[in-house]
Design an enzyme around this catalytic site. Structure first.
Site, PDB file in Angstrom:
ATOM      1  N   ARG A  86      34.888  71.749  28.939  1.00  8.05           N
ATOM      2  CA  ARG A  86      34.345  72.632  28.176  1.00  8.05           C
ATOM      3  C   ARG A  86      32.744  72.167  28.207  1.00  8.05           C
ATOM      4  O   ARG A  86      32.089  72.337  28.208  1.00  8.05           O
ATOM      5  CB  ARG A  86      34.121  73.092  26.467  1.00  8.05           C
TER       6      ARG A  86
ATOM      7  N   GLU B 141      44.652  60.358  20.089  1.00  8.17           N
ATOM      8  CA  GLU B 141      45.989  60.569  19.438  1.00  8.17           C
ATOM      9  C   GLU B 141      48.065  60.689  19.749  1.00  8.17           C
ATOM     10  O   GLU B 141      47.995  60.788  18.550  1.00  8.17           O
ATOM     11  CB  GLU B 141      45.163  61.666  18.277  1.00  8.17           C
TER      12      GLU B 141
END
Length: 189
Positions: A71, A108
């Site tokens: 993006r 993560e």
């Protein structure tokens, strides 16, 4: 009107566009995550215009604009065009032909790799602004900045549309890229 006033107006306009058009998707990409989808903002002509204007104000003076896969490409290309500078695509690993310069980093939920071309783009001594859509934990933006610095670019600015509340992205960028880096966000979510 001062430059600061004009910049503040642009940020307010962009934040209002995000407020109007962004979608909140619960439990995506995994349970417990509330995903902020900014694609409707970018699909709206006025929303896109507001975001690009606001980011261009904070990126003024850049020699190049680096957009993070994927993006960030959309945003960085438009900002670079408005500033009259070039754009560098910071790609996910394995998407560019060799030779490349790459950096591995922790997410993560695993690890990832970012790469840029090793040939054809001279980054040495050039001021490159890193742009992405959302700043969450900061891992991807920090990896992009490190990659550009490894190629001898000067990275003193990171700009995103939205910074997520309650996550350490800003602190991580400042700690890992350097205390002199400016972190610009158009809104919080």
């Amino acid at each position: 009107m001062t430059v600061e006033d004009q910049s503040a107006r642009c940020r307010e306009r962009a934040a209002a566009a995000v407020e109007r058009h962004a979608r909140l998707i619960p439990d995506f990409p995994s349970p417990g995550i509330a995903f902020k989808d900014l694609t409707p903002v970018l699909a709206d002509a006025d929303g896109l215009d507001a975001v690009i204007d606001a980011l261009a104000h904070v990126c003024d003076g850049a020699d190049l604009v680096a957009g993070v896969d994927a993006r960030g490409f959309l945003i960085a290309g438009a900002v670079a065009r408005q500033l009259g500078v070039g754009v560098v695509a910071v790609r996910k690993g394995g998407k560019l032909p060799p030779p490349v310069v790459g950096v591995d980093y922790a997410l993560e939920y695993g690890t990832a790799r970012l790469e840029i071309p090793a040939d054809g783009i001279d980054l040495a001594g050039r001021r490159v602004v890193v742009i992405d859509d959302v700043l969450a934990t900061g891992g991807t933006v920090v990896a992009a900045a490190r990659l550009l610095v490894q190629a001898e670019a000067i990275v003193d600015t990171v700009a995103v549309i939205m910074e997520l509340d309650g996550l350490p992205g800003r602190e991580r960028v400042i700690a890992d890229v350097g205390p002199g880096v400016r972190v610009h966000t158009l809104c919080r979510g």
